[in-house]
Write an enzyme that holds these catalytic residues in place. Sequence first.
Site, short mmCIF file in Angstrom:
data_model
loop_
_atom_site.label_atom_id
_atom_site.label_comp_id
_atom_site.label_asym_id
_atom_site.label_seq_id
_atom_site.Cartn_x
_atom_site.Cartn_y
_atom_site.Cartn_z
N ARG A 40 0.79 -1.20 0.05
CA ARG A 40 -0.13 -0.08 -0.05
C ARG A 40 0.97 1.26 0.29
NH1 ARG A 40 -2.67 -0.23 5.05
NH2 ARG A 40 -3.66 1.81 4.50
N ASN A 41 2.18 1.04 0.24
CA ASN A 41 2.83 2.31 0.35
C ASN A 41 3.13 2.79 -1.06
OD1 ASN A 41 5.80 3.83 0.07
ND2 ASN A 41 5.63 3.44 2.47
N TYR A 42 2.98 4.08 -1.23
CA TYR A 42 3.28 4.62 -2.48
C TYR A 42 4.57 4.81 -3.21
CZ TYR A 42 -1.60 6.28 -1.88
OH TYR A 42 -2.88 6.50 -1.83
#
Length: 172
Positions: A40-42
């Site tokens: 989920r980290n961008y």
Amino acid sequence: MMSMVHSFEPVIDENCQVLVLGSMPGVPSLTLSEYYGNPRNYFWRVLYGLFGQSTVDDEYEERLAFALSHRVALWDVLKSCTREGSLDSNIRNEVVNDIPGLLKRYPSIRCLALNGTKAHDTFMRHFGKTDAARRVVCLKLPSTSPVPTRTMRNLDDRLAAWRAIVPYLGTS
């Protein structure tokens, strides 16, 4: 319960011009032994997006190769700390990495991209007045964490802010 956690070795070579510094990998990253391992980290989507790519390589080694091929190095400000969970606000007992030493070994680094407030503030507190820090541009960038903020709601917001590193990725 707080546990001692340790960052990874730097991912860098002599061609790198931007060093991305996080604070400390979160639990998903530590579990996978991968920088920005939380899906989920961008971060990876931002990095690929800076170069016009909307699809991120599936394999971690390919992502690292992509970063290096675009002159981007990865490391963390902290070498170790105690922390419960993944939140920077839970970090205690900080031990910093030798960032000035790394900058001395890799003089091609022209810019530090400080990934989030904790990375920025910790770096500035420990190294902000060093000769090594004065010879590079230090950019405080919004965290690529999946946690939305008032100004950083999605990938597009983060990508726009992170474009600030592009001018430092030119030829030396």
